[in-house]
Design an enzyme around this catalytic site. Structure first.
Site, PDB file in Angstrom:
ATOM      1  N   LYS A 114      -0.970  -5.124   4.036  1.00  0.00           N
ATOM      2  CA  LYS A 114      -0.379  -6.387   3.682  1.00  0.00           C
ATOM      3  C   LYS A 114      -0.382  -7.542   4.737  1.00  0.00           C
ATOM      4  CE  LYS A 114      -0.404  -5.159   0.205  1.00  0.00           C
ATOM      5  NZ  LYS A 114      -0.477  -5.766  -0.878  1.00  0.00           N
ATOM      6  N   TYR A 154       0.460   0.750   5.693  1.00  0.00           N
ATOM      7  CA  TYR A 154       0.610  -0.320   4.674  1.00  0.00           C
ATOM      8  C   TYR A 154       0.881  -1.640   4.977  1.00  0.00           C
ATOM      9  CZ  TYR A 154       3.295  -2.483   0.786  1.00  0.00           C
ATOM     10  OH  TYR A 154       3.815  -3.221  -0.274  1.00  0.00           O
TER      11      TYR A 154
END
Length: 318
Positions: free
Chosen positions: A196, A192
């Site tokens: 990002k 993740y």
């Protein structure tokens, strides 16, 4: 670079100017802060709102709500799976306007089990970065055309997260992006974070390559959407406990949308610095990014890798 240029008091009901004639595209508009963003913008009479998602029932329900409250606002649901390049290319056939003033790349997934996208890339990177990169690429000609008009103000807002700080040591593991990148410890969060980080780097690179557009990345805060509330118990603990210890308040979805709405339409053009990273609300915080997130060489490498992938895959040659 400044660490924080200051927070702003922002009331979207009174502080957003008329959006008459403006065309807006929001990804992930059927739930969470994407849905709240659609609602907040519709109040100000935009020319047309496009919003994407995978849940047609929720999309149609939102259209009905907007039309009942704001009958003069044009609105279109775009059925789109951001993890599939074919889906993105096909879905954009429903975009029929010859101008686009605002693109809000809002949709995303978080802390998912190891998996590959339909195109063969790590699922979080494919959804959070590659899908938005393709969407942006396909819409760029229209945005550039709009930017050439008198008094134009074309903006691209990439939603990111301070969770980017959990990225791999090398920033982005390019050699592993066509694998599920399974890790025995904190794997979902590392994947993740990498995606990002890519959202931040891509916005900064967009600003350098297309200076006539305003491209920024935005952290919305920690928001109580299904992205958080439907995590596993252990993942929820990893979200809530550190933020509680730091005194970070969990935001309701409407308030969680304020940051991206401010960057997209609430701030005056001169108030938003091209290529910058923003914290809630309106705090230009680029200087608080780590060295990896501010690395221009890495941003350039990500751009070239992304372009190569998009050209190789079906539907990306448009």
């Amino acid at each position: 670079m400044p660490i924080v240029s200051g927070f702003v008091n922002f009331n979207p009901n009174s502080d957003i100017p008329s959006l008459s004639g403006r065309v807006i595209f929001i990804t992930g508009g059927t739930a969470g802060i994407g849905l709240e963003t659609v609602k907040l913008l519709a109040v100000h009479n935009p020319g047309h709102i496009y919003f994407s998602g995978r849940n047609a029932r929720s999309g149609n329900a939102l259209i009905e709500e907007i039309r009942n409250k704001h009958p003069d606002v044009g609105i279109t649901f775009v059925d789109m799976d951001l993890s599939s390049m074919e889906s993105i290319s096909a879905a954009l056939k429903s975009f029929v306007h010859d101008r686009l003033d605002t693109l809000i790349n809002n949709a995303g997934i978080m802390a998912q089990p190891p998996a590959l996208s339909k195109d063969g890339y790590e699922i979080q990177f494919a959804t959070n970065h590659l899908g938005h990169a393709l969407l942006t690429k396909l819409l760029l000609p229209t945005m550039l055309k709009t930017a050439a008009l008198p008094d134009s103000d074309v903006r691209i807002v990439n939603l990111t997260s301070v969770g980017y700080r959990g990225h791999p040591l090398n920033g982005i593991s390019f050699d592993e992006l066509d694998t599920s990148m399974n890790r025995p410890i904190l794997g979902p969060w590392i994947r993740y974070a990498q995606s990002k980080l890519a959202n931040i780097l891509y916005a900064s690179e967009l600003s350098r390559r297309y200076p006539n557009l305003t491209s920024v990345s935005v952290h919305p805060g920690v928001v109580a959407t299904e992205l958080v509330t439907k995590q596993t118990f252990l993942n929820r603990v990893m979200i809530y406990v550190p933020n509680w210890l730091m005194g970070v308040r969990i935001l309701e979805p409407e308030k969680g949308a304020y940051s991206q709405v401010w960057c997209a339409v609430g701030a005056r053009k001169e108030e938003v610095r091209n290529g910058a990273f923003y914290m809630p609300i309106g705090a230009e915080s680029t200087g608080r990014l780590d060295g990896v997130a501010r690395n221009k060489e890495l941003a350039g490498r990500l751009w070239e890798w992304t372009e190569k992938v998009l050209k190789e895959k079906r539907g990306a040659s448009t």
